[in-house]
Scaffold this motif. Structure first.
Motif, PDB file in Angstrom:
ATOM      1  N   GLY A   1      -6.721   0.348   2.433  1.00 25.11           N
ATOM      2  CA  GLY A   1      -6.173   0.514   3.771  1.00 25.11           C
ATOM      3  C   GLY A   1      -4.734   0.988   3.693  1.00 25.11           C
ATOM      4  N   GLN A   2      -4.270   1.638   4.757  1.00 21.76           N
ATOM      5  CA  GLN A   2      -2.900   2.133   4.831  1.00 21.76           C
ATOM      6  C   GLN A   2      -2.116   1.303   5.844  1.00 21.76           C
ATOM      7  OE1 GLN A   2      -4.302   6.762   4.007  1.00 21.76           O
ATOM      8  NE2 GLN A   2      -3.051   6.335   5.813  1.00 21.76           N
ATOM      9  N   ILE A   3      -1.036   0.649   5.367  1.00 25.82           N
ATOM     10  CA  ILE A   3      -0.221  -0.156   6.280  1.00 25.82           C
ATOM     11  C   ILE A   3       1.253   0.216   6.148  1.00 25.82           C
ATOM     12  CG2 ILE A   3      -1.823  -2.121   6.299  1.00 25.82           C
ATOM     13  CD1 ILE A   3       0.214  -3.580   4.436  1.00 25.82           C
ATOM     14  N   ALA A   4       2.021  -0.103   7.173  1.00 24.68           N
ATOM     15  CA  ALA A   4       3.478   0.015   7.142  1.00 24.68           C
ATOM     16  C   ALA A   4       4.047  -1.350   7.486  1.00 24.68           C
ATOM     17  CB  ALA A   4       3.951   1.052   8.146  1.00 24.68           C
ATOM     18  N   ILE A   5       4.755  -1.944   6.515  1.00 21.20           N
ATOM     19  CA  ILE A   5       5.346  -3.268   6.726  1.00 21.20           C
ATOM     20  C   ILE A   5       6.706  -3.106   7.399  1.00 21.20           C
ATOM     21  CG2 ILE A   5       6.299  -5.306   5.555  1.00 21.20           C
ATOM     22  CD1 ILE A   5       4.148  -4.980   3.407  1.00 21.20           C
ATOM     23  N   THR A   6       6.923  -3.907   8.440  1.00 19.27           N
ATOM     24  CA  THR A   6       8.224  -3.898   9.116  1.00 19.27           C
ATOM     25  C   THR A   6       8.888  -5.259   8.930  1.00 19.27           C
ATOM     26  OG1 THR A   6       7.218  -4.633  11.189  1.00 19.27           O
ATOM     27  CG2 THR A   6       7.417  -2.257  10.872  1.00 19.27           C
TER      28      THR A   6
ATOM     29  N   PRO B   1       9.315  -5.381   0.453  1.00 23.40           N
ATOM     30  CA  PRO B   1      10.194  -4.526   1.252  1.00 23.40           C
ATOM     31  C   PRO B   1       9.439  -3.813   2.380  1.00 23.40           C
ATOM     32  CG  PRO B   1      10.553  -4.170  -1.096  1.00 23.40           C
ATOM     33  CD  PRO B   1       9.327  -5.036  -0.973  1.00 23.40           C
ATOM     34  N   SER B   2      10.167  -3.463   3.432  1.00 17.11           N
ATOM     35  CA  SER B   2       9.592  -2.651   4.504  1.00 17.11           C
ATOM     36  C   SER B   2       9.180  -1.299   3.933  1.00 17.11           C
ATOM     37  CB  SER B   2      10.635  -2.427   5.603  1.00 17.11           C
ATOM     38  OG  SER B   2      10.985  -3.656   6.179  1.00 17.11           O
ATOM     39  N   GLY B   3       8.193  -0.671   4.572  1.00 14.26           N
ATOM     40  CA  GLY B   3       7.767   0.669   4.146  1.00 14.26           C
ATOM     41  C   GLY B   3       6.264   0.794   4.161  1.00 14.26           C
ATOM     42  N   ASN B   4       5.798   1.970   3.761  1.00 12.40           N
ATOM     43  CA  ASN B   4       4.364   2.276   3.734  1.00 12.40           C
ATOM     44  C   ASN B   4       3.735   1.757   2.446  1.00 12.40           C
ATOM     45  OD1 ASN B   4       3.461   5.249   5.577  1.00 12.40           O
ATOM     46  ND2 ASN B   4       5.038   3.763   6.067  1.00 12.40           N
ATOM     47  N   TYR B   5       2.499   1.294   2.569  1.00 13.24           N
ATOM     48  CA  TYR B   5       1.773   0.740   1.419  1.00 13.24           C
ATOM     49  C   TYR B   5       0.288   1.107   1.473  1.00 13.24           C
ATOM     50  CZ  TYR B   5       5.584  -2.582   0.426  1.00 13.24           C
ATOM     51  OH  TYR B   5       6.787  -3.168   0.097  1.00 13.24           O
ATOM     52  N   LEU B   6      -0.329   1.081   0.311  1.00 12.16           N
ATOM     53  CA  LEU B   6      -1.790   1.008   0.227  1.00 12.16           C
ATOM     54  C   LEU B   6      -2.163  -0.432  -0.095  1.00 12.16           C
ATOM     55  CD1 LEU B   6      -2.777   4.166  -1.870  1.00 12.16           C
ATOM     56  CD2 LEU B   6      -3.237   3.742   0.560  1.00 12.16           C
ATOM     57  N   LEU B   7      -3.148  -0.951   0.620  1.00 14.41           N
ATOM     58  CA  LEU B   7      -3.742  -2.244   0.312  1.00 14.41           C
ATOM     59  C   LEU B   7      -5.083  -1.950  -0.334  1.00 14.41           C
ATOM     60  CD1 LEU B   7      -3.388  -4.509   3.468  1.00 14.41           C
ATOM     61  CD2 LEU B   7      -2.740  -5.132   1.135  1.00 14.41           C
ATOM     62  N   ARG B   8      -5.377  -2.607  -1.435  1.00  9.83           N
ATOM     63  CA  ARG B   8      -6.616  -2.344  -2.172  1.00  9.83           C
ATOM     64  C   ARG B   8      -7.386  -3.646  -2.348  1.00  9.83           C
ATOM     65  NH1 ARG B   8      -8.400  -2.861  -7.288  1.00  9.83           N
ATOM     66  NH2 ARG B   8      -9.720  -1.234  -8.215  1.00  9.83           N
TER      67      ARG B   8
ATOM     68  N   ASN C   1     -11.047   1.930  10.856  1.00  9.97           N
ATOM     69  CA  ASN C   1      -9.686   2.360  11.181  1.00  9.97           C
ATOM     70  C   ASN C   1      -8.724   1.974  10.059  1.00  9.97           C
ATOM     71  OD1 ASN C   1     -10.460   3.421  13.621  1.00  9.97           O
ATOM     72  ND2 ASN C   1      -9.964   1.574  14.781  1.00  9.97           N
ATOM     73  N   TYR C   2      -7.780   2.868   9.760  1.00  8.99           N
ATOM     74  CA  TYR C   2      -6.730   2.659   8.757  1.00  8.99           C
ATOM     75  C   TYR C   2      -7.286   2.560   7.334  1.00  8.99           C
ATOM     76  CZ  TYR C   2      -4.836   1.360  13.254  1.00  8.99           C
ATOM     77  OH  TYR C   2      -4.519   1.351  14.582  1.00  8.99           O
ATOM     78  N   LEU C   3      -8.539   2.936   7.151  1.00  9.86           N
ATOM     79  CA  LEU C   3      -9.193   2.823   5.842  1.00  9.86           C
ATOM     80  C   LEU C   3      -9.553   4.200   5.283  1.00  9.86           C
ATOM     81  CD1 LEU C   3     -11.683  -0.105   6.598  1.00  9.86           C
ATOM     82  CD2 LEU C   3      -9.465  -0.243   5.422  1.00  9.86           C
ATOM     83  N   ARG C   4      -9.469   4.333   3.969  1.00 10.64           N
ATOM     84  CA  ARG C   4      -9.966   5.525   3.274  1.00 10.64           C
ATOM     85  C   ARG C   4     -11.455   5.284   3.007  1.00 10.64           C
ATOM     86  NH1 ARG C   4      -5.005   7.161  -0.877  1.00 10.64           N
ATOM     87  NH2 ARG C   4      -3.460   7.409   0.803  1.00 10.64           N
ATOM     88  N   VAL C   5     -12.290   5.897   3.813  1.00 11.34           N
ATOM     89  CA  VAL C   5     -13.721   5.581   3.806  1.00 11.34           C
ATOM     90  C   VAL C   5     -14.439   6.433   2.746  1.00 11.34           C
ATOM     91  CG1 VAL C   5     -15.810   5.540   5.202  1.00 11.34           C
ATOM     92  CG2 VAL C   5     -13.593   5.019   6.257  1.00 11.34           C
ATOM     93  N   PRO C   6     -15.144   5.784   1.813  1.00 10.17           N
ATOM     94  CA  PRO C   6     -15.884   6.543   0.797  1.00 10.17           C
ATOM     95  C   PRO C   6     -17.138   7.182   1.401  1.00 10.17           C
ATOM     96  CG  PRO C   6     -16.337   4.210   0.564  1.00 10.17           C
ATOM     97  CD  PRO C   6     -15.308   4.328   1.657  1.00 10.17           C
TER      98      PRO C   6
END
Ligand SMILES: *[C@@H]1O[C@H](CO)[C@@H](O)[C@H](O)[C@H]1NC(C)=O
Ligand SMILES: [Cu+2]
Length: 237
Positions: free
Chosen positions: A188-193, A159-166, A35-40
Motif C-alpha cells: 500500500g502507498q501511504i503518506a505519514i503526517t 518521519p513524515s513523508g511517503n512510504y510503501l507498506l508491505r 484503494n491505495y494498493l498495488r494490485v497484482p
C-alpha cells in the motif's frame, strides 16, 4: 485419464485457495477495496526469493495510477486479505495455508507511487508466526478467524513523508523443498503526517531472504515445535 483429472482438480483447488491483500483500514475506517494498493494481476503467490516480485508482488515495482493515503503518525493500520473479490461466502484465507504474517515499511525518496522499493529500504514493524505449537495454531489461522484482517500500529517516531507498506503471508504447506513456500504480498502507498525523526534499521527485499532460511524451507507437518520467522528483528520505534 482419471489420474490426470484428479491432478487437474487439485491444481484448480489450490489456485482457488490463493489470496490477495484487498483493503486497508486506518484507525478502524475501511478505505475501500483495492484503494491505495498495488494490485497484482491475480492471486497467485511469488515463490522465487530472488525475484523483484518479492518486493510488492507481480507488477508491483511502480504505483502508476495508485493514490497515496494520508495517515497520521502512530496510526493503527489494518490489512484485509481475501481469496476472491468478495468478502463473504468463503474463508478469507483457506485453512491449509499455514503462514506467518509479517509487515514491513519503506520510506520513499519522493512520491510513493514512483518508488520501486529496491535496495536496503525495508523495516520490519510486525511479525507473528507459529502461535501455539501444541495446537499447531498459526498467525494465518487468526487472520482467517478475524475476517481476513491483521493490524499494526505504526511507530509514531517514523518521519513524515511517503512510504510503501508491505504486508506478507508466507504459506508453508508445500515448503519442505525450495521453491515451495508461497509468498503472498500486498503493498500500500501511504503518506505519514506529523511524524518523528527515527532512523530505523533496514533490509533489502529481495536480498535478505534466502532459500535456505529455516522459515522458508521447512516441513511444517512434523509436530513443528518452533518456527523462525524470516527477516530481521521487528523494530518497534
Ligand atoms: C487496531 O484496529 C483494529 C481494527 O479496528 C482493532 O481490532 C485493534 O484493537 C486496534 N489495535 C490497537 C492497538 O488499537
Ligand atoms: Cu493458495
Amino acid at each position: 485419464m482419471f489420474k490426470s483429472l484428479l491432478a487437474f482438480a487439485a491444481l484448480t483447488a489450490s489456485a482457488n485457495a490463493h489470496f490477495t491483500l484487498q483493503y486497508l483500514w486506518v484507525n478502524g475506517v475501511d478505505e475501500g477495496q483495492n484503494n491505495y494498493l498495488r494490485v497484482p494481476p491475480n492471486n497467485n503467490p511469488v515463490t522465487d526469493v530472488t525475484s523483484t516480485d518479492l518486493t510488492c508482488n507481480v507488477n508491483g515495482l511502480s504505483g502508476t495510477g495508485v493514490e497515496t493515503l494520508s495517515v497520521p503518525a502512530g496510526a493503527n493500520i489494518t490489512f484485509e486479505w481475501h481469496q476472491h473479490a468478495q468478502r463473504t461466502g468463503e474463508d478469507p484465507i483457506s485453512g491449509g495455508h499455514k503462514s506467518p504474517v509479517i509487515v514491513y515499511i519503506a520510506k520513499a525518496p519522493s512520491d510513493a507511487s514512483s518508488f520501486n522499493g529496491q535496495g536496503e529500504v525495508w523495516t520490519k514493524i510486525y511479525e507473528s508466526g507459529l502461535i501455539d505449537a501444541a495446537s499447531q495454531r498459526w498467525a494465518s489461522d487468526v487472520v482467517n478467524e478475524n475476517d481476513g484482517k491483521h493490524s499494526v500500529v505504526l511507530p509514531a517516531s517514523l518521519p513524515s513523508g511517503n512510504y510503501l507498506l508491505r504486508a506478507e503471508m508466507i504459506s508453508l504447506h508445500v515448503a519442505s523443498s525450495y521453491p515451495g513456500a508461497q509468498f503472498y504480498i500486498g503493498c500500500g502507498q501511504i503518506a505519514i503526517t506529523g511524524g518523528g525523526s527515527a532512523s530505523p534499521p533496514k533490509v533489502a527485499l529481495p536480498g535478505y531472504y534466502k532459500a535456505s532460511d529455516p522459515g522458508i524451507t521447512v516441513n511444517i507437518y512434523n509436530n513443528l515445535a518452533s518456527y523462525t520467522i524470516p527477516g530481521p528483528a521487528v523494530w518497534s520505534g
